[in-house]
Each structure stands twice: as structure tokens, then as C-alpha cells.
Design a protein around this motif. Structure first.
Motif, PDB file in Angstrom:
ATOM      1  N   TYR A  61      73.133  49.829   4.472  1.00 37.33           N
ATOM      2  CA  TYR A  61      71.807  49.479   3.945  1.00 37.33           C
ATOM      3  C   TYR A  61      71.901  48.564   2.735  1.00 37.33           C
ATOM      4  O   TYR A  61      71.119  47.626   2.595  1.00 37.33           O
ATOM      5  CB  TYR A  61      71.032  50.755   3.592  1.00 37.33           C
ATOM      6  CG  TYR A  61      70.701  51.584   4.798  1.00 37.33           C
ATOM      7  CD1 TYR A  61      69.818  51.116   5.769  1.00 37.33           C
ATOM      8  CD2 TYR A  61      71.292  52.833   4.990  1.00 37.33           C
ATOM      9  CE1 TYR A  61      69.530  51.878   6.886  1.00 37.33           C
ATOM     10  CE2 TYR A  61      70.998  53.596   6.107  1.00 37.33           C
ATOM     11  CZ  TYR A  61      70.118  53.116   7.049  1.00 37.33           C
ATOM     12  OH  TYR A  61      69.830  53.870   8.159  1.00 37.33           O
ATOM     13  N   VAL A  62      72.861  48.825   1.862  1.00 36.63           N
ATOM     14  CA  VAL A  62      73.045  47.953   0.710  1.00 36.63           C
ATOM     15  C   VAL A  62      73.503  46.569   1.167  1.00 36.63           C
ATOM     16  O   VAL A  62      73.041  45.536   0.656  1.00 36.63           O
ATOM     17  CB  VAL A  62      74.064  48.561  -0.279  1.00 36.63           C
ATOM     18  CG1 VAL A  62      74.350  47.596  -1.421  1.00 36.63           C
ATOM     19  CG2 VAL A  62      73.542  49.890  -0.833  1.00 36.63           C
ATOM     20  N   LEU A  64      72.903  45.116   4.073  1.00 38.19           N
ATOM     21  CA  LEU A  64      71.774  44.434   4.704  1.00 38.19           C
ATOM     22  C   LEU A  64      70.779  43.928   3.666  1.00 38.19           C
ATOM     23  O   LEU A  64      70.232  42.825   3.799  1.00 38.19           O
ATOM     24  CB  LEU A  64      71.072  45.380   5.684  1.00 38.19           C
ATOM     25  CG  LEU A  64      71.793  45.610   7.014  1.00 38.19           C
ATOM     26  CD1 LEU A  64      71.193  46.817   7.731  1.00 38.19           C
ATOM     27  CD2 LEU A  64      71.697  44.378   7.895  1.00 38.19           C
ATOM     28  N   ALA A  65      70.542  44.724   2.637  1.00 34.18           N
ATOM     29  CA  ALA A  65      69.599  44.304   1.596  1.00 34.18           C
ATOM     30  C   ALA A  65      70.102  43.064   0.876  1.00 34.18           C
ATOM     31  O   ALA A  65      69.348  42.111   0.641  1.00 34.18           O
ATOM     32  CB  ALA A  65      69.376  45.448   0.601  1.00 34.18           C
ATOM     33  N   ALA A  66      71.386  43.051   0.521  1.00 34.01           N
ATOM     34  CA  ALA A  66      71.952  41.894  -0.171  1.00 34.01           C
ATOM     35  C   ALA A  66      71.961  40.665   0.726  1.00 34.01           C
ATOM     36  O   ALA A  66      71.639  39.553   0.288  1.00 34.01           O
ATOM     37  CB  ALA A  66      73.370  42.216  -0.649  1.00 34.01           C
ATOM     38  N   SER A  68      69.991  40.033   3.273  1.00 32.97           N
ATOM     39  CA  SER A  68      68.616  39.573   3.480  1.00 32.97           C
ATOM     40  C   SER A  68      68.114  38.786   2.286  1.00 32.97           C
ATOM     41  O   SER A  68      67.428  37.765   2.433  1.00 32.97           O
ATOM     42  CB  SER A  68      67.710  40.786   3.730  1.00 32.97           C
ATOM     43  OG  SER A  68      66.358  40.392   3.839  1.00 32.97           O
ATOM     44  N   ARG A  69      68.472  39.232   1.102  1.00 31.31           N
ATOM     45  CA  ARG A  69      68.044  38.556  -0.119  1.00 31.31           C
ATOM     46  C   ARG A  69      68.669  37.169  -0.243  1.00 31.31           C
ATOM     47  O   ARG A  69      68.013  36.208  -0.654  1.00 31.31           O
ATOM     48  CB  ARG A  69      68.427  39.409  -1.331  1.00 31.31           C
ATOM     49  CG  ARG A  69      68.013  38.834  -2.671  1.00 31.31           C
ATOM     50  CD  ARG A  69      66.515  38.836  -2.836  1.00 31.31           C
ATOM     51  NE  ARG A  69      66.114  38.406  -4.165  1.00 31.31           N
ATOM     52  CZ  ARG A  69      64.858  38.194  -4.527  1.00 31.31           C
ATOM     53  NH1 ARG A  69      63.880  38.391  -3.674  1.00 31.31           N
ATOM     54  NH2 ARG A  69      64.569  37.794  -5.752  1.00 31.31           N
ATOM     55  N   VAL A  76      71.018  38.243   7.601  1.00 32.02           N
ATOM     56  CA  VAL A  76      70.992  39.547   8.267  1.00 32.02           C
ATOM     57  C   VAL A  76      71.709  39.472   9.610  1.00 32.02           C
ATOM     58  O   VAL A  76      72.449  40.387   9.995  1.00 32.02           O
ATOM     59  CB  VAL A  76      69.542  40.030   8.453  1.00 32.02           C
ATOM     60  CG1 VAL A  76      69.490  41.286   9.318  1.00 32.02           C
ATOM     61  CG2 VAL A  76      68.903  40.318   7.105  1.00 32.02           C
ATOM     62  N   SER A 145      60.979  46.324   9.731  1.00 33.02           N
ATOM     63  CA  SER A 145      60.552  46.062   8.354  1.00 33.02           C
ATOM     64  C   SER A 145      60.569  47.331   7.510  1.00 33.02           C
ATOM     65  O   SER A 145      60.706  47.268   6.293  1.00 33.02           O
ATOM     66  CB  SER A 145      59.152  45.439   8.349  1.00 33.02           C
ATOM     67  OG  SER A 145      58.190  46.357   8.835  1.00 33.02           O
ATOM     68  N   LEU A 148      64.825  49.032   6.241  1.00 34.26           N
ATOM     69  CA  LEU A 148      65.619  48.746   5.049  1.00 34.26           C
ATOM     70  C   LEU A 148      65.157  49.514   3.817  1.00 34.26           C
ATOM     71  O   LEU A 148      65.974  50.166   3.152  1.00 34.26           O
ATOM     72  CB  LEU A 148      65.625  47.235   4.786  1.00 34.26           C
ATOM     73  CG  LEU A 148      66.605  46.749   3.725  1.00 34.26           C
ATOM     74  CD1 LEU A 148      68.011  47.235   4.020  1.00 34.26           C
ATOM     75  CD2 LEU A 148      66.584  45.230   3.656  1.00 34.26           C
ATOM     76  N   PRO A 149      63.859  49.493   3.459  1.00 32.21           N
ATOM     77  CA  PRO A 149      63.457  50.287   2.281  1.00 32.21           C
ATOM     78  C   PRO A 149      63.706  51.775   2.451  1.00 32.21           C
ATOM     79  O   PRO A 149      64.097  52.453   1.504  1.00 32.21           O
ATOM     80  CB  PRO A 149      61.962  49.972   2.123  1.00 32.21           C
ATOM     81  CG  PRO A 149      61.531  49.377   3.414  1.00 32.21           C
ATOM     82  CD  PRO A 149      62.732  48.698   3.976  1.00 32.21           C
ATOM     83  N   LEU A 152      67.401  52.369   1.856  1.00 37.29           N
ATOM     84  CA  LEU A 152      67.770  52.309   0.440  1.00 37.29           C
ATOM     85  C   LEU A 152      67.316  53.562  -0.305  1.00 37.29           C
ATOM     86  O   LEU A 152      67.994  54.033  -1.225  1.00 37.29           O
ATOM     87  CB  LEU A 152      67.160  51.054  -0.196  1.00 37.29           C
ATOM     88  CG  LEU A 152      67.764  49.733   0.280  1.00 37.29           C
ATOM     89  CD1 LEU A 152      67.005  48.553  -0.305  1.00 37.29           C
ATOM     90  CD2 LEU A 152      69.237  49.643  -0.089  1.00 37.29           C
TER      91      LEU A 152
END
Length: 252
Positions: A61-62, A64-66, A68-69, A76, A145, A148-149, A152
Motif C-alpha cells: 500500500y505504501v 502504491l501510494a508513492a 501513484s503520487r 501504478v 479508488s 488505497l486509502p 493506508l
């Protein structure tokens, strides 16, 4: 989310072979460095077997978040390819260390892993160039959508600290391997392989994220030492809040 990002990716997944090889190489390096902890610190067999995985497993998850950012949908998609390749490898290594005689169960566990299923399905869908039907595509988009949140939030909820669960030298060793040595190796390999700038970033991000909370679950399920694993995961996750942005800045 993994299925959708791979199925709809404009990147030809067959062209990401060098990125996958770099990921496999730094993961194997992490296994070697993790194995050195046993002769260096003379840990008990249960503690070493449980903590071995903390040097190379990654928090999906971390990562994917990085990704995506930094890279949006393309980031992704690239990190999803790495996830699909590396999840079976790290799971086999972790389970094998905890129970070497359970080869059949290792294969079944990997085959049932939802990350593996999603990545394989997404790659097949992309290679076959199949369209994603409108209604189904919208449903998958809405679900992805939220993934991811929620993931996290789960990372934060999984933090646990138990004082004295692991000697400080061993704690420092595994944290250094995961958060410093692996991203350094990934950066060197990415430059040697002449990856694109985005692929280079994705490789280092994957190497630099903290250990997955599922490592604790696996250790407990396999009757291993859960407390030292929980300490490594929680401490590494907090340290990564500092080290991961630094690595992102370096690779940028």
C-alpha cells in the motif's frame, strides 16, 4: 486496483522485463543480507526464521501510494508489474524459512494470494488487448479508488511496539537492510540496466518501502516469533516516513 491499473495500462507489460529483473535482483540481495543476521547476532531459530522476511518483504500500500503520487496511472501500472513478479518470490522465501517441509502448502498459498491473482489477471487482460465493459469498468474504478486509502489506514492500525522483543543490533541490521541497503542496490542496478526515469523511481520506491504488516500475520500463523516481527514492522514504518522521502528526492 492492481487489476485495473495493469489491464488499462498503455505500457506494454512485455517491455517491463528489465524493471522486473532489477526487482528480482535487489530482492535476492535482501534475502542474502537478511540471512547474515543469524551468524552475526546468533538469534534463536524461531526469532531468526520469523524476522528473516523483514529484510525484503514490502508494504504494497505504501509502494502504491508513492508510485501513484510520482507517476500517476503509469506509475501504478509499473509498480503493479513489480508486485506481480515479487509477491510470489517473497512469499515462497518467507514461508519456506518458517516451515521448509511444507512445499505443497507454499505453492497453494501463493496461488491463492489475491495480489498474485489480480496482477496475473491484469497482465493477461492487457496482453490480450481486451476492452473493459463500461459498467464493469466503472464498478472496478470505484472500488479501486477506495482501496488505497483503506490500505493506508490498515498500515497505521497495524503498528505495534513490544520493548525487548529483539536485540538492538539485530533491529538496526534489519532496518538498515530494508530502508538503506536495498534502495541503494536498486538504484545501482537501475542505473546499470539503463531504466527510464520513471522506472528508475519505481524500482527505488519498491526497494525503500517498509516491511509488509502481513509478515507479522504469517509469523503468527506459522507458529513463529511474532513480537520481534511486529517491532521491526512498526519501527520500520515510522522510520520510512523519513527515509522514503529522502530516497524519492535522491532518485528524482
Amino acid at each position: 486496483m492492481l487489476f485495473r491499473s495493469l489491464a488499462l495500462s498503455t505500457t506494454n507489460v512485455a517491455d517491463a522485463g528489465k524493471l522486473a529483473l532489477v526487482g528480482i535482483a535487489f530482492t535476492l540481495a535482501g534475502m542474502v543480507l537478511s540471512a547474515l543476521a543469524q551468524p552475526l547476532f546468533r538469534l534463536s531459530r524461531p526469532a531468526f526464521a520469523a524476522c528473516f522476511q523483514c529484510g525484503f518483504r514490502f508494504n504494497t500500500y505504501v509502494a502504491l501510494a508513492a508510485a501513484s503520487r510520482l507517476g500517476g496511472a503509469e506509475g501504478v501500472a509499473l509498480i503493479s508489474i513489480l508486485i506481480g513478479v515479487l509477491v510470489p518470490i517473497v512469499n515462497v522465501a518467507a514461508v519456506a524459512m518458517l516451515a521448509r517441509e511444507r512445499g505443497a502448502q507454499i505453492a497453494a498459498e501463493v496461488a491463492r494470494n489475491p495480489l498474485v491473482i489480480a496482477c496475473v489477471a491484469g497482465i493477461v487482460w492487457n496482453v490480450a488487448r481486451l476492452p473493459l465493459p463500461g459498467l464493469a469498468g466503472r464498478i472496478v474504478e470505484l472500488l479501486s479508488s477506495a482501496a488505497l486509502p483503506l490500505g493506508l489506514l490498515a498500515v497505521g492500525a497495524a503498528l505495534r511496539f513490544e520493548h525487548g522483543a529483539l536485540p538492538w543490533p539485530a533491529l538496526a541490521w534489519w532496518s538498515g537492510v530494508k530502508l538503506a541497503a536495498l534502495p541503494t542496490i536498486a538504484l545501482i542496478l537501475a542505473d546499470a540496466a539503463r531504466l527510464s526515469p520513471l522506472e528508475r523511481q519505481i524500482a527505488v520506491i519498491m526497494a525503500a518501502v517498509p516491511t509488509a504488516p502481513s509478515a507479522y500475520i504469517l509469523a503468527v500463523q506459522m507458529k513463529g516469533a511474532g513480537s520481534p516481527v511486529a517491532l521491526l514492522i512498526s519501527g520500520g514504518t515510522l522510520l520510512a516516513a523519513v527515509t522514503l522521502p529522502l530516497w524519492i528526492a535522491v532518485v528524482a
